[in-house]
Design a protein around this motif. Structure first.
Motif, mmCIF file in Angstrom:
data_model
loop_
_atom_site.group_PDB
_atom_site.id
_atom_site.type_symbol
_atom_site.label_atom_id
_atom_site.label_comp_id
_atom_site.label_asym_id
_atom_site.label_seq_id
_atom_site.Cartn_x
_atom_site.Cartn_y
_atom_site.Cartn_z
ATOM 1 N N TYR A 129 109.317 -45.816 14.638
ATOM 2 C CA TYR A 129 108.860 -46.992 13.853
ATOM 3 C C TYR A 129 109.740 -48.151 14.462
ATOM 4 O O TYR A 129 109.293 -49.215 14.659
ATOM 5 C CB TYR A 129 109.302 -46.870 12.395
ATOM 6 C CG TYR A 129 109.248 -48.091 11.745
ATOM 7 C CD1 TYR A 129 107.917 -48.687 11.103
ATOM 8 C CD2 TYR A 129 110.368 -49.014 11.223
ATOM 9 C CE1 TYR A 129 107.697 -49.807 10.364
ATOM 10 C CE2 TYR A 129 110.398 -49.830 10.313
ATOM 11 C CZ TYR A 129 109.101 -50.371 10.067
ATOM 12 O OH TYR A 129 108.873 -51.583 9.368
ATOM 13 N N LEU A 130 110.968 -48.027 14.606
ATOM 14 C CA LEU A 130 111.954 -49.100 15.121
ATOM 15 C C LEU A 130 111.568 -49.536 16.699
ATOM 16 O O LEU A 130 111.740 -50.573 16.801
ATOM 17 C CB LEU A 130 113.390 -48.533 15.337
ATOM 18 C CG LEU A 130 114.275 -48.389 13.727
ATOM 19 C CD1 LEU A 130 115.453 -47.652 13.848
ATOM 20 C CD2 LEU A 130 114.144 -49.600 13.262
ATOM 21 N N ASN A 131 111.242 -48.461 17.402
ATOM 22 C CA ASN A 131 110.796 -48.861 18.604
ATOM 23 C C ASN A 131 109.612 -49.633 18.772
ATOM 24 O O ASN A 131 109.390 -50.522 19.427
ATOM 25 C CB ASN A 131 110.553 -47.360 19.508
ATOM 26 C CG ASN A 131 110.129 -47.801 20.976
ATOM 27 O OD1 ASN A 131 110.745 -48.666 21.408
ATOM 28 N ND2 ASN A 131 109.304 -47.055 21.562
ATOM 29 N N SER A 132 108.530 -49.318 17.976
ATOM 30 C CA SER A 132 107.323 -50.167 17.731
ATOM 31 C C SER A 132 107.847 -51.418 17.328
ATOM 32 O O SER A 132 106.800 -52.638 17.755
ATOM 33 C CB SER A 132 106.330 -49.427 16.779
ATOM 34 O OG SER A 132 106.683 -49.598 15.454
ATOM 35 N N LYS A 133 108.572 -51.533 16.193
ATOM 36 C CA LYS A 133 109.187 -53.007 15.895
ATOM 37 C C LYS A 133 109.739 -53.823 16.926
ATOM 38 O O LYS A 133 109.474 -54.851 17.227
ATOM 39 C CB LYS A 133 109.971 -53.168 14.574
ATOM 40 C CG LYS A 133 109.457 -52.661 13.193
ATOM 41 C CD LYS A 133 108.541 -53.836 13.106
ATOM 42 C CE LYS A 133 107.751 -53.544 11.547
ATOM 43 N NZ LYS A 133 106.738 -54.833 11.250
ATOM 44 N N ALA A 134 110.649 -53.029 17.946
ATOM 45 C CA ALA A 134 110.864 -53.908 18.999
ATOM 46 C C ALA A 134 110.053 -54.280 19.909
ATOM 47 O O ALA A 134 110.007 -55.177 20.546
ATOM 48 C CB ALA A 134 112.081 -52.828 19.530
ATOM 49 N N GLU A 135 109.134 -53.320 20.130
ATOM 50 C CA GLU A 135 108.130 -53.843 20.977
ATOM 51 C C GLU A 135 107.206 -55.039 20.568
ATOM 52 O O GLU A 135 106.664 -55.811 21.178
ATOM 53 C CB GLU A 135 107.032 -52.592 21.243
ATOM 54 C CG GLU A 135 107.495 -51.389 22.460
ATOM 55 C CD GLU A 135 107.723 -51.770 23.502
ATOM 56 O OE1 GLU A 135 107.159 -52.497 23.992
ATOM 57 O OE2 GLU A 135 108.876 -51.494 24.158
ATOM 58 N N GLU A 136 107.104 -54.902 19.200
ATOM 59 C CA GLU A 136 106.145 -56.013 18.759
ATOM 60 C C GLU A 136 107.119 -57.345 18.831
ATOM 61 O O GLU A 136 106.396 -58.369 19.250
ATOM 62 C CB GLU A 136 106.167 -55.721 17.390
ATOM 63 C CG GLU A 136 105.338 -57.164 16.649
ATOM 64 C CD GLU A 136 105.143 -56.696 15.102
ATOM 65 O OE1 GLU A 136 105.005 -57.448 14.254
ATOM 66 O OE2 GLU A 136 105.346 -55.284 14.397
ATOM 67 N N LEU A 157 105.926 -60.623 21.029
ATOM 68 C CA LEU A 157 106.043 -62.125 20.462
ATOM 69 C C LEU A 157 106.911 -62.939 21.285
ATOM 70 O O LEU A 157 106.344 -64.132 21.610
ATOM 71 C CB LEU A 157 106.202 -61.845 18.773
ATOM 72 C CG LEU A 157 105.301 -61.273 18.035
ATOM 73 C CD1 LEU A 157 105.844 -61.161 16.803
ATOM 74 C CD2 LEU A 157 103.937 -62.160 17.991
ATOM 75 N N PHE A 158 107.845 -62.558 21.756
ATOM 76 C CA PHE A 158 108.912 -63.517 22.510
ATOM 77 C C PHE A 158 108.162 -63.883 23.576
ATOM 78 O O PHE A 158 108.173 -65.001 24.082
ATOM 79 C CB PHE A 158 109.956 -62.599 22.867
ATOM 80 C CG PHE A 158 111.080 -63.228 23.663
ATOM 81 C CD1 PHE A 158 111.787 -64.332 23.245
ATOM 82 C CD2 PHE A 158 111.317 -62.929 24.796
ATOM 83 C CE1 PHE A 158 112.661 -65.120 24.238
ATOM 84 C CE2 PHE A 158 112.165 -63.545 25.981
ATOM 85 C CZ PHE A 158 112.729 -64.606 25.317
ATOM 86 N N LEU A 159 107.675 -62.565 24.187
ATOM 87 C CA LEU A 159 107.086 -63.059 25.788
ATOM 88 C C LEU A 159 105.669 -64.128 25.595
ATOM 89 O O LEU A 159 105.571 -64.822 26.447
ATOM 90 C CB LEU A 159 106.468 -61.745 26.306
ATOM 91 C CG LEU A 159 107.773 -60.978 26.965
ATOM 92 C CD1 LEU A 159 106.953 -59.432 27.422
ATOM 93 C CD2 LEU A 159 108.535 -61.444 27.957
ATOM 94 N N ALA A 160 105.023 -63.697 24.250
ATOM 95 C CA ALA A 160 103.876 -64.658 24.269
ATOM 96 C C ALA A 160 104.415 -66.054 23.853
ATOM 97 O O ALA A 160 103.634 -67.080 24.543
ATOM 98 C CB ALA A 160 103.036 -64.151 23.117
ATOM 99 N N ASN A 161 105.315 -66.444 23.336
ATOM 100 C CA ASN A 161 105.797 -67.667 23.018
ATOM 101 C C ASN A 161 106.313 -68.275 24.204
ATOM 102 O O ASN A 161 106.300 -69.249 24.502
ATOM 103 C CB ASN A 161 106.947 -67.489 21.881
ATOM 104 C CG ASN A 161 107.438 -68.933 21.348
ATOM 105 O OD1 ASN A 161 106.774 -69.854 21.378
ATOM 106 N ND2 ASN A 161 108.820 -68.706 21.113
#
Length: 116
Positions: free
Chosen positions: A27-34, A38-42
């Motif tokens: 779960y934590l890994n998926s949140k970090a990936e998300e 978002l950071f890269l998209a921004n």
């Protein structure tokens, strides 16, 4: 309780704990990936320049919205002459159109004076 039973319970407890911990890590890994996505998209949005079409669309939309807002403000302030509520002939239509245009011109001059 026999040693065999204690070993089995210990193994089962370890499996439950490791499964819970593993699920938490996933779960934590998926949140970090998300968050990374978002950071890269921004970041990409800031680095990739807009196309002419995007800039033209944004400018056109902004100009349209300003024109609609300005016309709405003018129409709130504009008062028609009495004869313009029931136009009977061509001369009255011309008079009303001219009255509207002159009033709009005066209103815009007053707005420009306030702004400047």
């Amino acid at each position: 309780m026999s040693t065999f039973t204690q070993v089995i319970l210990g193994i089962l407890t370890a499996v439950v704990i490791l499964t819970a911990a593993g699920g938490g890590l996933i779960y934590l890994n998926s949140k970090a990936e998300e968050q990374k996505f978002l950071f890269l998209a921004n970041l990409a949005g800031k680095l990739i320049p807009k196309t002419r079409e995007q800039i033209a669309y944004e400018n056109g939309t902004q100009a349209y919205n300003e024109a609609v807002h300005t016309m709405a403000d003018f129409k709130k302030a504009y008062r028609k002459p009495e004869q313009c509520f029931d136009i009977q002939d061509h001369e009255t239509r011309i008079f009303c159109a001219n009255h509207f245009m002159r009033a709009r011109k005066r209103w815009e001059a007053k707005q420009a004076k306030k702004a400047g």
